[in-house]
Design an enzyme around this catalytic site. Structure first.
Site, PDB file in Angstrom:
ATOM      1  N   CYS A  75       0.858  -1.185   0.000  1.00 34.21           N
ATOM      2  CA  CYS A  75       0.000   0.000   0.000  1.00 34.21           C
ATOM      3  C   CYS A  75       0.900   1.243   0.000  1.00 34.21           C
ATOM      4  O   CYS A  75       1.809   1.350   0.813  1.00 34.21           O
ATOM      5  CB  CYS A  75      -0.884  -0.036   1.244  1.00 34.21           C
ATOM      6  SG  CYS A  75      -1.578   1.547   1.725  1.00 34.21           S
ATOM      7  N   GLU A  76       0.633   2.142  -0.919  1.00 29.90           N
ATOM      8  CA  GLU A  76       1.477   3.336  -0.994  1.00 29.90           C
ATOM      9  C   GLU A  76       1.211   4.324   0.137  1.00 29.90           C
ATOM     10  O   GLU A  76       2.009   5.209   0.385  1.00 29.90           O
ATOM     11  CB  GLU A  76       1.321   4.027  -2.344  1.00 29.90           C
ATOM     12  CG  GLU A  76      -0.006   4.678  -2.591  1.00 29.90           C
ATOM     13  CD  GLU A  76      -0.087   5.321  -3.966  1.00 29.90           C
ATOM     14  OE1 GLU A  76      -0.789   6.326  -4.086  1.00 29.90           O
ATOM     15  OE2 GLU A  76       0.547   4.830  -4.924  1.00 29.90           O
ATOM     16  N   HIS A  77       0.096   4.176   0.838  1.00 26.46           N
ATOM     17  CA  HIS A  77      -0.218   5.110   1.930  1.00 26.46           C
ATOM     18  C   HIS A  77       0.521   4.779   3.220  1.00 26.46           C
ATOM     19  O   HIS A  77       0.927   5.680   3.945  1.00 26.46           O
ATOM     20  CB  HIS A  77      -1.725   5.122   2.199  1.00 26.46           C
ATOM     21  CG  HIS A  77      -2.520   5.618   1.051  1.00 26.46           C
ATOM     22  ND1 HIS A  77      -3.736   5.093   0.696  1.00 26.46           N
ATOM     23  CD2 HIS A  77      -2.260   6.581   0.145  1.00 26.46           C
ATOM     24  CE1 HIS A  77      -4.196   5.713  -0.362  1.00 26.46           C
ATOM     25  NE2 HIS A  77      -3.315   6.623  -0.720  1.00 26.46           N
ATOM     26  N   HIS A  78       0.664   3.477   3.529  1.00 25.63           N
ATOM     27  CA  HIS A  78       1.289   3.087   4.792  1.00 25.63           C
ATOM     28  C   HIS A  78       2.517   2.208   4.603  1.00 25.63           C
ATOM     29  O   HIS A  78       3.157   1.838   5.570  1.00 25.63           O
ATOM     30  CB  HIS A  78       0.275   2.330   5.665  1.00 25.63           C
ATOM     31  CG  HIS A  78      -0.935   3.131   5.975  1.00 25.63           C
ATOM     32  ND1 HIS A  78      -2.121   3.003   5.279  1.00 25.63           N
ATOM     33  CD2 HIS A  78      -1.140   4.103   6.887  1.00 25.63           C
ATOM     34  CE1 HIS A  78      -3.008   3.851   5.761  1.00 25.63           C
ATOM     35  NE2 HIS A  78      -2.444   4.535   6.732  1.00 25.63           N
ATOM     36  N   GLN A 116      -4.806  -0.722  -4.794  1.00 27.70           N
ATOM     37  CA  GLN A 116      -5.392  -1.887  -5.460  1.00 27.70           C
ATOM     38  C   GLN A 116      -6.176  -1.479  -6.698  1.00 27.70           C
ATOM     39  O   GLN A 116      -6.129  -2.155  -7.726  1.00 27.70           O
ATOM     40  CB  GLN A 116      -6.282  -2.658  -4.482  1.00 27.70           C
ATOM     41  CG  GLN A 116      -6.869  -3.911  -5.095  1.00 27.70           C
ATOM     42  CD  GLN A 116      -7.634  -4.732  -4.096  1.00 27.70           C
ATOM     43  OE1 GLN A 116      -7.322  -4.759  -2.911  1.00 27.70           O
ATOM     44  NE2 GLN A 116      -8.655  -5.440  -4.571  1.00 27.70           N
ATOM     45  N   HIS A 144      -5.701  -6.136   3.133  1.00 27.44           N
ATOM     46  CA  HIS A 144      -4.754  -5.044   3.333  1.00 27.44           C
ATOM     47  C   HIS A 144      -4.327  -4.981   4.792  1.00 27.44           C
ATOM     48  O   HIS A 144      -5.170  -4.817   5.677  1.00 27.44           O
ATOM     49  CB  HIS A 144      -5.402  -3.711   2.930  1.00 27.44           C
ATOM     50  CG  HIS A 144      -5.661  -3.608   1.463  1.00 27.44           C
ATOM     51  ND1 HIS A 144      -4.984  -2.729   0.660  1.00 27.44           N
ATOM     52  CD2 HIS A 144      -6.517  -4.271   0.646  1.00 27.44           C
ATOM     53  CE1 HIS A 144      -5.412  -2.857  -0.587  1.00 27.44           C
ATOM     54  NE2 HIS A 144      -6.347  -3.789  -0.616  1.00 27.44           N
ATOM     55  N   CYS A 146      -2.926  -2.647   6.275  1.00 29.91           N
ATOM     56  CA  CYS A 146      -3.236  -1.346   6.876  1.00 29.91           C
ATOM     57  C   CYS A 146      -4.656  -1.341   7.449  1.00 29.91           C
ATOM     58  O   CYS A 146      -4.996  -0.480   8.261  1.00 29.91           O
ATOM     59  CB  CYS A 146      -3.035  -0.209   5.875  1.00 29.91           C
ATOM     60  SG  CYS A 146      -3.997  -0.364   4.363  1.00 29.91           S
TER      61      CYS A 146
END
Length: 185
Positions: A75-78, A116, A144, A146
């Site tokens: 995941c690019e956010h976390h 995703q 996920h 996250c």
């Protein structure tokens, strides 16, 4: 990849959480993390077009499906993993690719920092662009980390994304066949 930046970044994180970077168990951790990222985000060094180059002529224009393809991404956010399975189906337009190339194309995009939703579209678009297909449909189901190990903490929750292109977007019969084949063992 910039080894020095990654290893220095890991050292800073370790120091930032209060660890002793000179502790025996952590001495080689920055190097290990670098090698891990070399493997887990190798998709930045690859192009899907290379995997889809080898093709075989066919007069067949029935659906080809590969399902249950396992994948792992971040995941690019976390920067936490998400993982699951993909089903990729296409209707050829005079050519097919080797079955392993379907999974390899997924891997190119999965081995990057991702969303995703974007991953699903990138796979579909690569097939359409490279093979000039009559249509493609990609379904990804993933868990996920996250969502499961932090934040809302809902282990087992799955995210499903679907992208349709060409005949799959235009004609319901192709989507129906996709789901029928997906459920068959």
């Amino acid at each position: 990849m910039d080894k020095e930046k990654i290893t220095q970044g890991v050292r800073l994180i370790l120091e930032g959480i209060g660890e002793d970077v000179q502790r025996e168990g952590l001495l080689e951790t920055p190097e290990r993390i670098y090698r891990m990222y070399e493997e887990l985000v190798a998709g930045y060094q690859e192009q899907a077009s290379l995997h889809l180059r080898k093709r075989f002529h066919t007069d067949q224009n029935d659906m080809v499906m590969e399902k249950g393809i396992p994948f792992y991404s971040f995941c690019e956010h976390h920067m936490l993993p998400f993982y699951g399975t993909a089903a990729i189906a296409y209707v050829p337009n005079g050519e097919v690719v080797g079955l392993s190339k379907i999974a390899r194309t997924l891997e190119v995009y999965a081995k990057r920092l991702q969303l995703q939703e974007r991953l699903t579209a990138q796979v579909a678009d690569a097939f359409m662009r490279e093979l000039q297909l009559k249509g493609v449909m990609v379904r990804i189901e993933a868990e996920h980390m996250c969502m499961t190990m932090r934040g809302i903490r809902k282990p087992g929750a799955k995210t499903v994304t679907v992208v349709t292109r060409g005949v799959f977007a235009e004609e319901e019969k192709w989507q129906n066949q996709f789901y029928w084949m997906l459920e068959r063992r």
